[in-house]
Write an enzyme that holds these catalytic residues in place. Structure first.
Site, PDB file in Angstrom:
ATOM      1  N   GLY A  29     -56.876 -10.546  13.152  1.00  9.76           N
ATOM      2  CA  GLY A  29     -55.935 -11.315  13.946  1.00  9.76           C
ATOM      3  C   GLY A  29     -54.670 -11.538  13.145  1.00  9.76           C
ATOM      4  O   GLY A  29     -54.625 -11.302  11.930  1.00  9.76           O
ATOM      5  N   TYR A  30     -53.642 -12.000  13.831  1.00  6.81           N
ATOM      6  CA  TYR A  30     -52.333 -12.198  13.206  1.00  6.81           C
ATOM      7  C   TYR A  30     -52.019 -13.676  13.117  1.00  6.81           C
ATOM      8  O   TYR A  30     -52.026 -14.391  14.108  1.00  6.81           O
ATOM      9  CB  TYR A  30     -51.259 -11.438  13.996  1.00  6.81           C
ATOM     10  CG  TYR A  30     -51.413  -9.960  13.776  1.00  6.81           C
ATOM     11  CD1 TYR A  30     -50.686  -9.316  12.797  1.00  6.81           C
ATOM     12  CD2 TYR A  30     -52.354  -9.224  14.487  1.00  6.81           C
ATOM     13  CE1 TYR A  30     -50.865  -7.962  12.541  1.00  6.81           C
ATOM     14  CE2 TYR A  30     -52.538  -7.872  14.245  1.00  6.81           C
ATOM     15  CZ  TYR A  30     -51.792  -7.254  13.273  1.00  6.81           C
ATOM     16  OH  TYR A  30     -51.991  -5.921  13.011  1.00  6.81           O
ATOM     17  N   ILE A  31     -51.734 -14.117  11.883  1.00 11.50           N
ATOM     18  CA  ILE A  31     -51.368 -15.503  11.621  1.00 11.50           C
ATOM     19  C   ILE A  31     -49.878 -15.690  11.876  1.00 11.50           C
ATOM     20  O   ILE A  31     -49.442 -16.715  12.371  1.00 11.50           O
ATOM     21  CB  ILE A  31     -51.695 -15.884  10.154  1.00 11.50           C
ATOM     22  CG1 ILE A  31     -53.139 -15.523   9.806  1.00 11.50           C
ATOM     23  CG2 ILE A  31     -51.416 -17.357   9.893  1.00 11.50           C
ATOM     24  CD1 ILE A  31     -54.175 -16.050  10.765  1.00 11.50           C
ATOM     25  N   THR A  82     -52.794 -16.046  16.378  1.00  5.82           N
ATOM     26  CA  THR A  82     -52.123 -16.082  17.668  1.00  5.82           C
ATOM     27  C   THR A  82     -52.649 -14.936  18.526  1.00  5.82           C
ATOM     28  O   THR A  82     -52.924 -13.846  18.023  1.00  5.82           O
ATOM     29  CB  THR A  82     -50.600 -15.929  17.501  1.00  5.82           C
ATOM     30  OG1 THR A  82     -50.331 -14.694  16.845  1.00  5.82           O
ATOM     31  CG2 THR A  82     -50.014 -17.056  16.679  1.00  5.82           C
ATOM     32  N   ASN A 144     -51.323  -2.409  16.280  1.00  6.71           N
ATOM     33  CA  ASN A 144     -52.338  -3.464  16.291  1.00  6.71           C
ATOM     34  C   ASN A 144     -51.705  -4.833  16.490  1.00  6.71           C
ATOM     35  O   ASN A 144     -52.279  -5.696  17.149  1.00  6.71           O
ATOM     36  CB  ASN A 144     -53.153  -3.429  14.998  1.00  6.71           C
ATOM     37  CG  ASN A 144     -54.181  -2.329  15.012  1.00  6.71           C
ATOM     38  OD1 ASN A 144     -55.044  -2.293  15.877  1.00  6.71           O
ATOM     39  ND2 ASN A 144     -54.092  -1.437  14.053  1.00  6.71           N
TER      40      ASN A 144
END
Length: 162
Positions: A29-31, A82, A144
């Site tokens: 996931g992306y912070i 997010t 991604n």
């Protein structure tokens, strides 16, 4: 400064599977997700995790910094990500001196299959395996980062089997 140089393709068929050298499940996931930079947390299997910072807008070459972190920290960070947690299994295949990473997506993008090859230089011209489909290196829908921050299922329905 580390550079990531890669090309990305859709996968046309399953003939790569008998050449697989490794298979690793990923959750990521992306912070932070901005147009020119991102911070990604990734858990590989059950016992390895990384925090990766990518900077740049070029779809072929970006600055990349990657650090091992404890899996427990990665699990906690994923709760703050997010958008969508990407789930996939990464297979590696060696072809003509290059290592290809074939990502078979699960979860929200189940059925999407994308292959990447990391290059040492922008001028590298790897032999393209017959199982590759169209190149999507410059198409942000197959990044991604975009897959995680935007629900692209409807837009990608033509390449995700039912």
């Amino acid at each position: 400064m580390a550079k990531e140089i890669e090309r990305k393709f859709l996968v046309a068929d399953e003939s790569w599977r008998d050449q697989t050298a490794s298979r690793t499940p990923f959750r990521q996931g992306y912070i932070v997700s901005l147009q020119d930079r991102s911070v990604r947390v990734r858990i590989k299997g059950d016992d390895s995790a990384t925090l990766t910072i990518k900077i740049g807008t070029n779809s072929l070459v970006r600055d990349e910094y990657e650090y091992d972190i404890p899996v427990a920290d990665a699990e906690e960070l994923l709760t703050t990500a997010t958008g969508i947690i990407i789930e996939k299994i990464r297979h590696t295949v060696e072809h003509q001196g290059f290592i290809w990473e074939i990502d078979v997506f699960d979860g929200l993008y189940k059925g999407l299959v994308v292959a990447e090859v990391e290059l040492k230089a922008e001028t590298d011209q790897p032999d393209l395996p017959t199982w590759l489909g169209p190149e999507v290196t410059g198409d942000p829908r197959f990044s991604n980062q975009h897959l995680a921050t935007d629900d692209l299922r409807a837009e990608l329905s033509h390449v995700i089997p039912d």
